[in-house]
Structures are given as C-alpha cells and as structure tokens.
Design an enzyme around this catalytic site. Sequence first.
Site, PDB file in Angstrom:
ATOM      1  N   GLU A  69      -3.485 -17.680   0.442  1.00 49.03           N
ATOM      2  CA  GLU A  69      -4.029 -16.557  -0.601  1.00 49.03           C
ATOM      3  C   GLU A  69      -5.485 -16.715  -0.394  1.00 49.03           C
ATOM      4  O   GLU A  69      -6.086 -17.733  -0.747  1.00 49.03           O
ATOM      5  CB  GLU A  69      -3.395 -16.781  -1.651  1.00 49.03           C
ATOM      6  CG  GLU A  69      -3.946 -15.900  -2.681  1.00 49.03           C
ATOM      7  CD  GLU A  69      -4.102 -14.559  -2.515  1.00 49.03           C
ATOM      8  OE1 GLU A  69      -2.984 -13.907  -2.259  1.00 49.03           O
ATOM      9  OE2 GLU A  69      -5.120 -13.964  -2.719  1.00 49.03           O
ATOM     10  N   ASN A  96      -9.042 -17.427   4.071  1.00 45.78           N
ATOM     11  CA  ASN A  96      -8.891 -16.104   4.672  1.00 45.78           C
ATOM     12  C   ASN A  96      -8.038 -16.282   6.006  1.00 45.78           C
ATOM     13  O   ASN A  96      -8.234 -16.921   6.699  1.00 45.78           O
ATOM     14  CB  ASN A  96     -10.165 -15.471   4.910  1.00 45.78           C
ATOM     15  CG  ASN A  96     -10.254 -14.035   5.206  1.00 45.78           C
ATOM     16  OD1 ASN A  96      -9.215 -13.516   6.090  1.00 45.78           O
ATOM     17  ND2 ASN A  96     -11.152 -13.464   4.913  1.00 45.78           N
ATOM     18  N   ASP A 118      -2.084  -5.773   1.419  1.00 46.69           N
ATOM     19  CA  ASP A 118      -2.894  -4.525   1.072  1.00 46.69           C
ATOM     20  C   ASP A 118      -2.849  -3.587   1.964  1.00 46.69           C
ATOM     21  O   ASP A 118      -3.128  -3.723   3.089  1.00 46.69           O
ATOM     22  CB  ASP A 118      -4.369  -5.224   0.763  1.00 46.69           C
ATOM     23  CG  ASP A 118      -4.590  -6.159  -0.587  1.00 46.69           C
ATOM     24  OD1 ASP A 118      -3.932  -5.911  -1.273  1.00 46.69           O
ATOM     25  OD2 ASP A 118      -5.234  -7.247  -0.187  1.00 46.69           O
ATOM     26  N   LYS A 122      -7.671   3.851   4.067  1.00 52.28           N
ATOM     27  CA  LYS A 122      -8.552   4.618   4.636  1.00 52.28           C
ATOM     28  C   LYS A 122      -8.750   3.968   6.153  1.00 52.28           C
ATOM     29  O   LYS A 122      -8.698   2.771   6.451  1.00 52.28           O
ATOM     30  CB  LYS A 122     -10.116   4.528   4.023  1.00 52.28           C
ATOM     31  CG  LYS A 122      -9.993   5.107   2.668  1.00 52.28           C
ATOM     32  CD  LYS A 122     -11.552   4.975   2.007  1.00 52.28           C
ATOM     33  CE  LYS A 122     -11.444   5.573   0.560  1.00 52.28           C
ATOM     34  NZ  LYS A 122     -12.092   4.901  -0.335  1.00 52.28           N
ATOM     35  N   ASP A 154       6.252  -1.830  -0.191  1.00 52.11           N
ATOM     36  CA  ASP A 154       6.806  -0.471  -0.596  1.00 52.11           C
ATOM     37  C   ASP A 154       5.901   1.002  -0.277  1.00 52.11           C
ATOM     38  O   ASP A 154       5.989   1.879  -0.586  1.00 52.11           O
ATOM     39  CB  ASP A 154       6.575  -0.551  -2.177  1.00 52.11           C
ATOM     40  CG  ASP A 154       5.200  -0.466  -2.730  1.00 52.11           C
ATOM     41  OD1 ASP A 154       4.352  -1.014  -2.056  1.00 52.11           O
ATOM     42  OD2 ASP A 154       4.786   0.405  -3.338  1.00 52.11           O
ATOM     43  N   GLU A 192       6.445 -10.856  -6.647  1.00 50.86           N
ATOM     44  CA  GLU A 192       6.147 -10.442  -7.774  1.00 50.86           C
ATOM     45  C   GLU A 192       5.927  -8.673  -7.650  1.00 50.86           C
ATOM     46  O   GLU A 192       6.132  -7.783  -8.605  1.00 50.86           O
ATOM     47  CB  GLU A 192       4.564 -10.706  -8.367  1.00 50.86           C
ATOM     48  CG  GLU A 192       4.891 -12.180  -9.132  1.00 50.86           C
ATOM     49  CD  GLU A 192       4.713 -13.141  -8.030  1.00 50.86           C
ATOM     50  OE1 GLU A 192       4.811 -13.270  -6.822  1.00 50.86           O
ATOM     51  OE2 GLU A 192       4.678 -14.582  -8.615  1.00 50.86           O
ATOM     52  N   GLU A 194       7.144  -6.694  -5.313  1.00 53.16           N
ATOM     53  CA  GLU A 194       8.513  -6.058  -5.100  1.00 53.16           C
ATOM     54  C   GLU A 194       9.097  -5.677  -6.293  1.00 53.16           C
ATOM     55  O   GLU A 194       9.775  -4.557  -6.627  1.00 53.16           O
ATOM     56  CB  GLU A 194       9.234  -7.030  -4.290  1.00 53.16           C
ATOM     57  CG  GLU A 194      10.656  -6.497  -3.779  1.00 53.16           C
ATOM     58  CD  GLU A 194      11.066  -7.394  -2.634  1.00 53.16           C
ATOM     59  OE1 GLU A 194      10.704  -8.489  -2.536  1.00 53.16           O
ATOM     60  OE2 GLU A 194      12.414  -7.286  -2.203  1.00 53.16           O
TER      61      GLU A 194
HETATM   62  N1  SAM Z   1       2.638 -11.109  -1.325  1.00 52.54           N
HETATM   63  C1  SAM Z   1       2.432 -11.026  -3.028  1.00 52.54           C
HETATM   64  C2  SAM Z   1       3.334 -10.147  -3.440  1.00 52.54           C
HETATM   65  O1  SAM Z   1       4.389  -9.479  -2.908  1.00 52.54           O
HETATM   66  O2  SAM Z   1       3.821 -10.230  -4.780  1.00 52.54           O
HETATM   67  C3  SAM Z   1       0.949 -10.381  -3.254  1.00 52.54           C
HETATM   68  C4  SAM Z   1       0.696  -9.081  -2.759  1.00 52.54           C
HETATM   69  S1  SAM Z   1      -0.850  -8.358  -3.077  1.00 52.54           S
HETATM   70  C5  SAM Z   1      -0.818  -6.687  -2.834  1.00 52.54           C
HETATM   71  C6  SAM Z   1      -1.726  -9.048  -1.372  1.00 52.54           C
HETATM   72  C7  SAM Z   1      -2.281 -10.052  -1.501  1.00 52.54           C
HETATM   73  O3  SAM Z   1      -2.795 -10.709  -0.152  1.00 52.54           O
HETATM   74  C8  SAM Z   1      -3.435 -10.431  -2.506  1.00 52.54           C
HETATM   75  O4  SAM Z   1      -3.155 -11.477  -3.277  1.00 52.54           O
HETATM   76  C9  SAM Z   1      -4.508 -10.669  -1.615  1.00 52.54           C
HETATM   77  O5  SAM Z   1      -5.653 -11.473  -2.195  1.00 52.54           O
HETATM   78  C10 SAM Z   1      -4.054 -11.445  -0.224  1.00 52.54           C
HETATM   79  N2  SAM Z   1      -4.829 -11.285   0.922  1.00 52.54           N
HETATM   80  C11 SAM Z   1      -5.233 -10.177   1.282  1.00 52.54           C
HETATM   81  N3  SAM Z   1      -6.106 -10.211   2.654  1.00 52.54           N
HETATM   82  C12 SAM Z   1      -5.865 -11.589   2.834  1.00 52.54           C
HETATM   83  C13 SAM Z   1      -6.393 -12.341   3.838  1.00 52.54           C
HETATM   84  N4  SAM Z   1      -7.063 -11.628   4.951  1.00 52.54           N
HETATM   85  N5  SAM Z   1      -6.174 -13.735   3.825  1.00 52.54           N
HETATM   86  C14 SAM Z   1      -5.533 -14.357   2.721  1.00 52.54           C
HETATM   87  N6  SAM Z   1      -4.977 -13.555   1.663  1.00 52.54           N
HETATM   88  C15 SAM Z   1      -5.118 -12.253   1.790  1.00 52.54           C
END
Ligand code: SAM
Length: 213
Positions: A69, A96, A118, A122, A154, A192, A194
């Site tokens: 994360e 990352n 995420d 765009k 989703d 969470e 989901e």
């Molecule tokens: N997987 C969790 C859930 O389903 O409840 C979190 C979903 S949240 C929309 C997406 C997560 O991916 C965020 O906490 C974001 O910080 C993390 N994230 C996005 N790009 C990332 C990256 N390049 N490396 C590590 N984490 C990343």
Amino acid sequence: MRLRNKPWAKEKIAAYPQYIIPQPEQYKGRWHELFSNGHPIHIEIGTGKGRFITEMAKMNPHINYIGIELYESVIVCALDKLIENDLPNLRLLNVNAKDLTNIFAKGEVKRIYLNFSDPWPKKRHEKRRLTYRTFLELYENILVDEGEIHFKTDNRGLFEYSLVSFSQYGLVLQYVSLDLHRSDFEGNVMTEYEQKFSEKGNPIYRCEVKYRK
Ligand code: SAM
C-alpha cells in the site's frame, strides 16, 4: 480514496518493523527467509485498510501474504489488524507498486490480487491504472511461470479496460464473473470497498488471468 491526514502514521509504522518491513529491497530473492518457510507467496497491490489480506492470511496459513500500500495514512489501518492478529504469514510493505521489481526476484510471487484498484477514468491517466501494460510487464517479472492475477472491482469501465489490456498482453482468461455476489464462486473474502459498493447495490466484477509459460 479520501485520505485523512495522520501525522502520527509514519512514527507508528516505524515502531512495527516486524510487520511493515522497512527497506524491503533487502529481501529481494529471499522472502522465504523472512517467513522461515518455502510456502507460496501471494501479494495484494493496493491493500488499503487490509481486511482482505488479513482474512486470507487467517484462512490460509500455508500461504505467505504480502500487502502493498502506497499511503502511510491507509496502511496503518492494515497494521492495526496485523497487530491484533499477529499472523506469521502476513507482512505489509509501504511502497509504490512501480518498485515491485526492486523488491521481488523473478518467480518469487505466485499470485497477485488487485482489489478495487483506482480506476483513473481519464485517458491521460491510463498509465496509472494497475492493469496498464507496463504494470502487467512488472508483474510478469516477479511472478512464477503461469502466475496469476485475480482482479475484482465494481467499476465497469475499469473492468472492460482491464479485460482488453490482459488480452492484448497475451494473458489467458481463466474465470470471469459480471456479478460475483450472485455467482457460484465460493470462498469470496470481501474488501472494505467491496462491502461499501455492494451495499449500494453495485455488481462486483471479477476475473482470474494467467500468464503463459
Ligand atoms: N483494496 C482495498 C479495498 O478494496 O478496500 C483498497 C481499494 S482503494 C480504491 C485502492 C488502494 O490502492 C488505495 O489505498 C491506494 O493508495 C492504493 N494504490 C493505488 N496505486 C498504488 C500503487 N501504485 N502502489 C501501491 N498502492 C497503490
């Protein structure tokens, strides 16, 4: 994801180096030493608050899990769950996903979970999507031969985009559901996001893809 400012997060992460591994590059090629066994390693990219990976680790003690994360303010919630459960087969990385190949050697990871990544809707942000081809290439460089990605979301647009991206990369589609919660898929562990989106009535899309040898 809405990020709350948590100035104490960095300090808390530093206080638990046994759970959130500092300088994970030092374990490249020897993650099995950290877990003290030869069990397969599954990673989740974008672990968020950690419910999925914590539950999976509890259910499957013979698999080693690593949750990845980017944000400190989010991973501390996953850390709390790990502190509470003290699972020997779960560790967290505050990094990352772009740096995956500095952290894992080729063949070290058996499966990658992408849950509610995420969507970056765009077009100009396409390269940030975790199913963009450069990420698929990174994953290939750490996975075993015929390693798998299990993906759920989703977001219909991201799902459609990802199926095309997987296909163009040459991945083999092994399973697909356009409504996971009304499918015959067994053993689903909810994240969470989901929980939140399915309570709103959104269908959950899910697929499993495999790299070719
Ligand atoms: N997987 C969790 C859930 O389903 O409840 C979190 C979903 S949240 C929309 C997406 C997560 O991916 C965020 O906490 C974001 O910080 C993390 N994230 C996005 N790009 C990332 C990256 N390049 N490396 C590590 N984490 C990343």
